[in-house]
Write a protein that holds these residues in place. Structure first.
Motif, PDB file in Angstrom:
ATOM      1  N   UNK A   1      17.321  27.134   0.576  1.00  0.00           N
ATOM      2  CA  UNK A   1      17.126  28.541   0.230  1.00  0.00           C
ATOM      3  C   UNK A   1      15.820  29.011   0.842  1.00  0.00           C
ATOM      4  N   UNK A   2      15.787  30.284   1.193  1.00  0.00           N
ATOM      5  CA  UNK A   2      14.630  30.858   1.863  1.00  0.00           C
ATOM      6  C   UNK A   2      14.110  32.032   1.058  1.00  0.00           C
ATOM      7  N   UNK A   3      12.826  31.999   0.786  1.00  0.00           N
ATOM      8  CA  UNK A   3      12.162  33.070   0.058  1.00  0.00           C
ATOM      9  C   UNK A   3      11.673  34.094   1.070  1.00  0.00           C
ATOM     10  N   UNK A   4      11.804  35.392   0.789  1.00  0.00           N
ATOM     11  CA  UNK A   4      11.372  36.405   1.757  1.00  0.00           C
ATOM     12  C   UNK A   4       9.896  36.284   2.117  1.00  0.00           C
ATOM     13  N   UNK A   5       9.625  36.395   3.410  1.00  0.00           N
ATOM     14  CA  UNK A   5       8.258  36.411   3.895  1.00  0.00           C
ATOM     15  C   UNK A   5       7.608  35.057   4.088  1.00  0.00           C
ATOM     16  N   UNK A   6       8.318  33.971   3.748  1.00  0.00           N
ATOM     17  CA  UNK A   6       7.747  32.631   3.894  1.00  0.00           C
ATOM     18  C   UNK A   6       8.670  31.774   4.743  1.00  0.00           C
ATOM     19  N   UNK A   7       8.145  31.084   5.735  1.00  0.00           N
ATOM     20  CA  UNK A   7       9.022  30.190   6.501  1.00  0.00           C
ATOM     21  C   UNK A   7       9.400  28.968   5.674  1.00  0.00           C
ATOM     22  N   UNK A   8      10.644  28.540   5.822  1.00  0.00           N
ATOM     23  CA  UNK A   8      11.101  27.306   5.202  1.00  0.00           C
ATOM     24  C   UNK A   8      11.631  26.396   6.301  1.00  0.00           C
ATOM     25  N   UNK A   9      11.716  25.125   6.007  1.00  0.00           N
ATOM     26  CA  UNK A   9      12.039  24.142   7.033  1.00  0.00           C
ATOM     27  C   UNK A   9      13.159  23.225   6.561  1.00  0.00           C
ATOM     28  N   UNK A  10      14.024  22.855   7.484  1.00  0.00           N
ATOM     29  CA  UNK A  10      15.102  21.909   7.203  1.00  0.00           C
ATOM     30  C   UNK A  10      15.177  20.922   8.357  1.00  0.00           C
ATOM     31  N   UNK A  11      15.310  19.654   8.026  1.00  0.00           N
ATOM     32  CA  UNK A  11      15.400  18.592   9.029  1.00  0.00           C
ATOM     33  C   UNK A  11      16.701  17.841   8.826  1.00  0.00           C
TER      34      UNK A  11
END
Length: 173
Positions: free
Chosen positions: A130-140
């Protein structure tokens, strides 16, 4: 030595308080240093990435500004870094990821407006974040060892009126 009930309760409270403080501190340390995260399911923090993937993201963000994806070679390992935006108007951008079999992939996902997500089923398991608005998130994750196969990724969150049409393809060539 006869202790009153109140004194015993005070001692137990202090013991439990210390144990909770140790547990909370241990978890904060693990999350911030990337030692308590699972690489298979990912953690939306940069610290949740393996060390080589972290280096690849740093190189990508410094040297490939404005590009959506690039293969970064770190210590003899080629890692595909994809800079993905999920927008209410257009969905996933890019919506096609082309990768080699057994290639490590790092998704750097950004959503400017609403809580969104990324969901894909691979033979090795589910890739979901899940991705929060305005913040980068990462998946590997590592692509399957099956060339000439496609895997569809979708938006799992109710993010906009047309969210059910947001999808894309991971193409293993």
């Amino acid at each position: 030595m006869d202790l009153s009930k109140d004194r015993i309760l005070d001692i137990w409270f202090i013991i439990m308080y210390v144990l909770v403080a140790i547990f909370a501190g241990w978890n904060v340390y693990g999350v911030t240093h990337g030692t308590s995260t699972g690489y298979r399911y990912g953690l939306p923090l940069f610290s949740g990435l393996p060390k080589q993937a972290q280096e690849a993201v740093l190189i990508f963000n410094k040297s490939y500004v404005g590009q959506q994806e690039a293969v970064i070679n770190v210590s003899g390992v080629s890692i595909l870094v994809v800079n993905m935006t999920i927008n209410q108007a257009t969905g996933f951008s890019p919506n096609l990821i082309v990768a080699e079999p057994n290639e490590p992939v790092v998704l750097q996902i950004y959503s400017p407006q609403v809580i969104t997500g990324f969901y894909m089923i691979l033979p090795s398991g589910v890739v979901q974040i899940n991705t929060v608005p305005g913040m980068p998130t990462y998946e590997y994750f590592v692509t399957p060892n099956t060339p000439h196969t496609n895997y569809t990724f979708i938006e799992p969150e109710y993010a906009a009126y047309n969210f059910s049409y947001w999808n894309g393809t991971l193409e293993v060539v």
